[in-house]
Design an enzyme around this catalytic site. Sequence first.
Site, PDB file in Angstrom:
ATOM      1  CE1 TYR A 154      -2.312   3.246   2.590  1.00 56.94           C
ATOM      2  CE2 TYR A 154      -3.691   2.523   0.755  1.00 56.94           C
ATOM      3  CZ  TYR A 154      -3.405   3.436   1.763  1.00 56.94           C
ATOM      4  OH  TYR A 154      -4.208   4.542   1.937  1.00 56.94           O
ATOM      5  CG  ASP A 206       5.844   3.746   0.443  1.00 58.84           C
ATOM      6  OD1 ASP A 206       4.649   3.499   0.195  1.00 58.84           O
ATOM      7  OD2 ASP A 206       6.206   4.498   1.375  1.00 58.84           O
ATOM      8  CE  LYS A 213       2.507   4.834   7.939  1.00 59.62           C
ATOM      9  NZ  LYS A 213       1.114   4.807   8.468  1.00 59.62           N
TER      10      LYS A 213
HETATM   11  P1  KE4 Z   1      -0.612   8.490   4.446  1.00 55.10           P
HETATM   12  O1  KE4 Z   1      -1.149   9.191   3.220  1.00 55.10           O
HETATM   13  O2  KE4 Z   1      -1.701   7.666   5.152  1.00 55.10           O
HETATM   14  O3  KE4 Z   1       0.140   9.422   5.395  1.00 55.10           O
HETATM   15  O4  KE4 Z   1       0.500   7.458   3.983  1.00 55.10           O
HETATM   16  C1  KE4 Z   1       0.149   6.507   3.008  1.00 55.10           C
HETATM   17  C2  KE4 Z   1       1.123   5.331   3.101  1.00 55.10           C
HETATM   18  C3  KE4 Z   1       2.119   5.228   2.156  1.00 55.10           C
HETATM   19  N1  KE4 Z   1       3.014   4.212   2.198  1.00 55.10           N
HETATM   20  C4  KE4 Z   1       2.958   3.270   3.174  1.00 55.10           C
HETATM   21  C5  KE4 Z   1       3.973   2.169   3.188  1.00 55.10           C
HETATM   22  C6  KE4 Z   1       1.964   3.341   4.171  1.00 55.10           C
HETATM   23  O5  KE4 Z   1       1.922   2.393   5.149  1.00 55.10           O
HETATM   24  C7  KE4 Z   1       1.023   4.389   4.142  1.00 55.10           C
HETATM   25  C8  KE4 Z   1      -0.097   4.511   5.159  1.00 55.10           C
HETATM   26  N2  KE4 Z   1      -0.190   3.460   6.097  1.00 55.10           N
HETATM   27  C9  KE4 Z   1      -1.519   3.199   6.651  1.00 55.10           C
HETATM   28  C10 KE4 Z   1      -1.393   2.030   7.612  1.00 55.10           C
HETATM   29  N3  KE4 Z   1      -1.301   0.817   6.912  1.00 55.10           N
HETATM   30  C11 KE4 Z   1      -2.103   4.417   7.309  1.00 55.10           C
HETATM   31  C12 KE4 Z   1      -3.337   4.151   8.152  1.00 55.10           C
HETATM   32  C13 KE4 Z   1      -4.589   4.619   7.466  1.00 55.10           C
HETATM   33  O6  KE4 Z   1      -4.721   4.432   6.245  1.00 55.10           O
HETATM   34  O7  KE4 Z   1      -5.444   5.176   8.205  1.00 55.10           O
END
Ligand code: KE4
Length: 428
Positions: free
Chosen positions: A143, A238, A266
């Site tokens: 993701y 990523d 994060k």
């Molecule tokens: P954000 O747009 O949510 O800040 O980041 C996206 C993203 C990009 N790349 C990786 C590897 C990520 O894990 C994420 C976001 N992670 C999720 C948890 N699996 C955020 C939690 C959510 O979607 O509420």
Amino acid sequence: MESRSKQLFEEAQGYIPGGVNSPVRAFKAVGGNPLFIKKAKGAFIYDEDDNEYIELINSWGPMILGHANPQIQEAVANAIEGSLSFGAPTAIEIEMAKTICEMVPSIEKVRMVNSGTEATMSAVRLARGYTNRSKIIKFEGCYHGHGDSFLIAAGSGAITLGEPDSPGVTKGVAQDTITVPFNDINQVHQVIMANRGNIAAIIVEPVAGNMGCVLPDKGFLEGLRSACDAEGIVLIFDEVMTGFRLSKAGAQGVLGVQPDITTLGKIIGGGMPVGAYGGKKEIMDYVSPQGPVYQAGTLSGNPVAMAAGLAMLKQINEDETLYSDLALITAKIDNGIQENLEELGLPYTSNRIGSMYSLFFTDKKVTDFESAKSSNLEMFGKYFREMLNQGVYLAPSQYESLFLSKAITVELANRIIEANRNALKAIH
Ligand code: KE4
């Protein structure tokens, strides 16, 4: 008497789609009512009914030092005195950029954005602009945020909700994203040969966290690196999740393979909305206004968020035993849970690296999306709810990694192991 969380969830659904501002928070994958959180401190989080839980999500990664870290709180309090945002360059953005470049050797220049999604979207646009090619390769179950190009066999909330390919993603976009099983370097080679000269980038979570925690096979990342070198493809790690989580230089700092571009999020914001993408100067100089690839953001490099992030990174840099301590306490919990599983005759498996950990409700070794999907989701849901009853707050999905914080002591690790044992007994 109805819980306050339940009342709030009912009210929230009248104004917010699904009652939440991010899908995975709705507990759809595990059943029951999402907890509305009032506050958190150190290793503990408190819901609106004043229930206390040992916290193993840590805002999906950022709170690696534990909640309400005094230095981060003080840095934010000081920063807001000078107003919250200018939309103009500030000295603190240089300090943040220099710190990132010092911590992550593959990053020579970096652009700040406001989320991981913005970072990955921008990195892919940059790779396409730099190579003048269209297609990207991503991996099933990984993701990279909710950018259109990534919601193809995505991980995290997308699989949790059973919508790997989201409506609204056009065929025009989807045709430029090719998905391959994680850890399958042979299929990567086949896809590259079938699209020779058309692949702009390969984007990968160097340690996957969005199908649960899944490690790269030995040689997988090295294989991606050499394929990209041979074919002029931009390799994007990523590290939104693994950046500053697995080492000061993220996953690349422990796995020994360097990408061309790294995306971050994060932890970098200390709990504030911050993302970043950075890499080789030769590529990053293609980004506007230095180069032709456009990317912008009203609150990018926001001074309050920079203050929080810098206070986080400063502590990480000063704590020589942070990562070894985190690895040790995570190993203690993993080993304690393995002992519980053996005692109860349960065949479940786990994956762990540093302070990332997942318990899979399957007897298979989980090495990719297919094996992750062999997990018994119903059983995981029961386990999740029982662990809440035991006072332990897990990620509400089998397809999410746990993130331990420095605040988890040996005494709390023992409480987690005991809670796991009680929960496993209660649901079997
Ligand atoms: P954000 O747009 O949510 O800040 O980041 C996206 C993203 C990009 N790349 C990786 C590897 C990520 O894990 C994420 C976001 N992670 C999720 C948890 N699996 C955020 C939690 C959510 O979607 O509420």
